[in-house]
Design an enzyme around this catalytic site. Sequence first.
Site, PDB file in Angstrom:
ATOM      1  N   TYR A  80       0.856  -1.194   0.000  1.00 13.60           N
ATOM      2  CA  TYR A  80       0.000   0.000   0.000  1.00 13.60           C
ATOM      3  C   TYR A  80       0.889   1.240   0.000  1.00 13.60           C
ATOM      4  O   TYR A  80       1.540   1.562   0.989  1.00 13.60           O
ATOM      5  CB  TYR A  80      -0.933   0.017   1.216  1.00 13.60           C
ATOM      6  CG  TYR A  80      -1.914  -1.138   1.263  1.00 13.60           C
ATOM      7  CD1 TYR A  80      -2.209  -1.899   0.130  1.00 13.60           C
ATOM      8  CD2 TYR A  80      -2.566  -1.470   2.442  1.00 13.60           C
ATOM      9  CE1 TYR A  80      -3.109  -2.954   0.181  1.00 13.60           C
ATOM     10  CE2 TYR A  80      -3.478  -2.518   2.505  1.00 13.60           C
ATOM     11  CZ  TYR A  80      -3.738  -3.256   1.373  1.00 13.60           C
ATOM     12  OH  TYR A  80      -4.629  -4.297   1.427  1.00 13.60           O
ATOM     13  N   PHE A 229     -13.287  -4.592   1.289  1.00 17.21           N
ATOM     14  CA  PHE A 229     -14.318  -3.746   0.677  1.00 17.21           C
ATOM     15  C   PHE A 229     -15.670  -3.940   1.391  1.00 17.21           C
ATOM     16  O   PHE A 229     -16.713  -4.096   0.730  1.00 17.21           O
ATOM     17  CB  PHE A 229     -14.475  -4.043  -0.819  1.00 17.21           C
ATOM     18  CG  PHE A 229     -13.296  -3.654  -1.674  1.00 17.21           C
ATOM     19  CD1 PHE A 229     -12.343  -2.739  -1.232  1.00 17.21           C
ATOM     20  CD2 PHE A 229     -13.137  -4.176  -2.960  1.00 17.21           C
ATOM     21  CE1 PHE A 229     -11.258  -2.375  -2.027  1.00 17.21           C
ATOM     22  CE2 PHE A 229     -12.062  -3.817  -3.770  1.00 17.21           C
ATOM     23  CZ  PHE A 229     -11.121  -2.925  -3.292  1.00 17.21           C
ATOM     24  N   LEU A 231     -17.481  -1.849   2.703  1.00 19.31           N
ATOM     25  CA  LEU A 231     -18.385  -0.733   2.374  1.00 19.31           C
ATOM     26  C   LEU A 231     -18.438  -0.504   0.867  1.00 19.31           C
ATOM     27  O   LEU A 231     -18.952   0.509   0.413  1.00 19.31           O
ATOM     28  CB  LEU A 231     -17.901   0.546   3.079  1.00 19.31           C
ATOM     29  CG  LEU A 231     -17.815   0.455   4.599  1.00 19.31           C
ATOM     30  CD1 LEU A 231     -17.197   1.725   5.193  1.00 19.31           C
ATOM     31  CD2 LEU A 231     -19.207   0.230   5.188  1.00 19.31           C
ATOM     32  N   GLY A 233     -15.608  -0.494  -1.050  1.00 22.21           N
ATOM     33  CA  GLY A 233     -14.277  -0.112  -1.526  1.00 22.21           C
ATOM     34  C   GLY A 233     -14.304   1.164  -2.332  1.00 22.21           C
ATOM     35  O   GLY A 233     -14.805   2.198  -1.872  1.00 22.21           O
TER      36      GLY A 233
HETATM   37  N1  LIG Z   1      -6.831  -8.606   0.523  1.00 22.38           N
HETATM   38  C1  LIG Z   1      -7.011  -7.763  -0.465  1.00 22.38           C
HETATM   39  O1  LIG Z   1      -6.749  -8.074  -1.624  1.00 22.38           O
HETATM   40  C2  LIG Z   1      -7.600  -6.420  -0.147  1.00 22.38           C
HETATM   41  C3  LIG Z   1      -8.104  -5.627  -1.190  1.00 22.38           C
HETATM   42  C4  LIG Z   1      -8.663  -4.411  -0.854  1.00 22.38           C
HETATM   43  C5  LIG Z   1      -8.709  -3.978   0.459  1.00 22.38           C
HETATM   44  N2  LIG Z   1      -8.202  -4.763   1.455  1.00 22.38           N
HETATM   45  C6  LIG Z   1      -8.279  -4.350   2.879  1.00 22.38           C
HETATM   46  O2  LIG Z   1      -9.626  -4.051   3.170  1.00 22.38           O
HETATM   47  C7  LIG Z   1      -9.711  -2.801   3.853  1.00 22.38           C
HETATM   48  C8  LIG Z   1     -11.049  -2.150   3.576  1.00 22.38           C
HETATM   49  O3  LIG Z   1     -11.171  -1.833   2.214  1.00 22.38           O
HETATM   50  P1  LIG Z   1     -11.313  -0.339   1.670  1.00 22.38           P
HETATM   51  O4  LIG Z   1     -10.889   0.640   2.690  1.00 22.38           O
HETATM   52  O5  LIG Z   1     -10.654  -0.287   0.355  1.00 22.38           O
HETATM   53  O6  LIG Z   1     -12.863  -0.240   1.379  1.00 22.38           O
HETATM   54  P2  LIG Z   1     -14.143  -0.035   2.322  1.00 22.38           P
HETATM   55  O7  LIG Z   1     -13.808  -0.217   3.755  1.00 22.38           O
HETATM   56  O8  LIG Z   1     -15.210  -0.862   1.725  1.00 22.38           O
HETATM   57  O9  LIG Z   1     -14.523   1.464   2.017  1.00 22.38           O
HETATM   58  C9  LIG Z   1     -13.674   2.529   2.323  1.00 22.38           C
HETATM   59  C10 LIG Z   1     -14.306   3.769   1.731  1.00 22.38           C
HETATM   60  O10 LIG Z   1     -15.526   4.035   2.428  1.00 22.38           O
HETATM   61  C11 LIG Z   1     -15.554   5.387   2.796  1.00 22.38           C
HETATM   62  N3  LIG Z   1     -16.230   5.507   4.096  1.00 22.38           N
HETATM   63  C12 LIG Z   1     -15.930   4.892   5.267  1.00 22.38           C
HETATM   64  N4  LIG Z   1     -16.801   5.236   6.237  1.00 22.38           N
HETATM   65  C13 LIG Z   1     -17.669   6.110   5.671  1.00 22.38           C
HETATM   66  C14 LIG Z   1     -18.792   6.830   6.162  1.00 22.38           C
HETATM   67  N5  LIG Z   1     -19.184   6.725   7.434  1.00 22.38           N
HETATM   68  N6  LIG Z   1     -19.455   7.638   5.304  1.00 22.38           N
HETATM   69  C15 LIG Z   1     -19.057   7.756   4.005  1.00 22.38           C
HETATM   70  N7  LIG Z   1     -18.001   7.099   3.485  1.00 22.38           N
HETATM   71  C16 LIG Z   1     -17.310   6.275   4.314  1.00 22.38           C
HETATM   72  C17 LIG Z   1     -14.115   5.822   2.909  1.00 22.38           C
HETATM   73  O11 LIG Z   1     -14.018   7.200   2.617  1.00 22.38           O
HETATM   74  P3  LIG Z   1     -13.489   8.251   3.727  1.00 22.38           P
HETATM   75  O12 LIG Z   1     -12.008   8.082   3.752  1.00 22.38           O
HETATM   76  O13 LIG Z   1     -13.950   9.552   3.200  1.00 22.38           O
HETATM   77  O14 LIG Z   1     -14.150   7.888   5.030  1.00 22.38           O
HETATM   78  C18 LIG Z   1     -13.423   4.978   1.850  1.00 22.38           C
HETATM   79  O15 LIG Z   1     -13.434   5.650   0.608  1.00 22.38           O
HETATM   80  C19 LIG Z   1      -8.531  -2.026   3.293  1.00 22.38           C
HETATM   81  O16 LIG Z   1      -8.161  -0.967   4.124  1.00 22.38           O
HETATM   82  C20 LIG Z   1      -7.472  -3.102   3.196  1.00 22.38           C
HETATM   83  O17 LIG Z   1      -6.832  -3.200   4.442  1.00 22.38           O
HETATM   84  C21 LIG Z   1      -7.656  -5.979   1.165  1.00 22.38           C
END
Ligand SMILES: NC(=O)c1ccc[n+]([C@@H]2O[C@H](COP(=O)([O-])OP(=O)(O)OC[C@H]3O[C@@H](n4cnc5c(N)ncnc54)[C@H](OP(=O)(O)O)[C@@H]3O)[C@@H](O)[C@H]2O)c1
Length: 304
Positions: A80, A229, A231, A233
Amino acid sequence: MLMQGGSRRHPRTTKGTTMSTLPGGTWTLGDLTVTRFGYGAMQLAGPWVMGPPADRGGALAVLREAVDVGITHIDTSDAYGPRVTNELIREALHPYPESLHIVTKVGATRDHQGGWPTARRPEDLRRQVHDNLKSLRLDVLDLVNLRLGDAEGPRPGSLAEAFETLAELRQQGLIRHLGVSNATAEQVTEAQGIAPIVCVQNMYNLAHRHDDDLIDRLATDGVAYVPFFPLGGFTPLQSSALSAVAARSEATPMSVALAWLLRRSPNILLIPGTSSTAHLRENIAGAGLSLSHEDLANLDDIGR
Ligand SMILES: NC(=O)c1ccc[n+]([C@@H]2O[C@H](COP(=O)([O-])OP(=O)(O)OC[C@H]3O[C@@H](n4cnc5c(N)ncnc54)[C@H](OP(=O)(O)O)[C@@H]3O)[C@@H](O)[C@H]2O)c1
């Protein structure tokens, strides 16, 4: 967790919510107790997970807030940024609190275009494990996921050589526990035949439910399922049914999506990402929402 530079850890004080009061309570990954409500650090890096964050101070503040509210599970990867989120975590939180468990993943690197090329040869994996130890300033990594598949999702194929390499590094004491990510159900089974796994981290949320059967099977095995993901992603979840339940519950759609995941199965651990302390607090406050049978039925329909 074993840290370089001695084993001194901050007993960071917890404000307000604590580990025992975070929604969902706790889960045990091998011998490590973590809050089911964790934090995903990926999107703290720059756009498309490349380069530094626009607001470095804000990113450090979110990480500190996560630990201050009692979160004990942070998900990251040296890919990352690359290296950006691990370095932010180290700057914000080292020396780490005893209770904090940082989960990282290996199996992919980054190219200059922001792609995620596979890097699963034994020498690639050994290098990535050592890179994570260095950037997080740890002597032992609590949990390492082998990332499989590609940006499109899981791909069939044997993981034996790669997972055996991680199992060896675990035997050598550099890794405490193993998991797999972006894996098919068959690959999960294959990994379990090589070494114990404590978690599977795959894409799953209200609208993306390919792993329903796998989640139930892992629950029976006592293995955690960690949806990435949660939420949506890069394309946040949007649905009229979700908005309707949120409006009826006087909660945000994101909170409802997280509450549904906690309710879906006891082995689900949350790692929602956010770069905003306000969203972090809002998500924690809302994830404990109780959903009625009617709400659950309406939400279930989204993914069908
Ligand atoms: N193993 C893999 O291949 C893989 C792939 C992808 C991700 N991951 C892991 O999964 C974790 C979670 O995925 P992610 O962060 O990409 O996606 P996510 O948790 O589904 O969504 C994050 C998004 O949601 C928004 N958000 C969060 N809370 C909110 C709220 N209360 N209101 C409005 N928007 C909100 C955030 O924006 P704001 O910043 O504006 O809050 C951000 O853009 C990652 O951090 C990573 O550690 C792993």
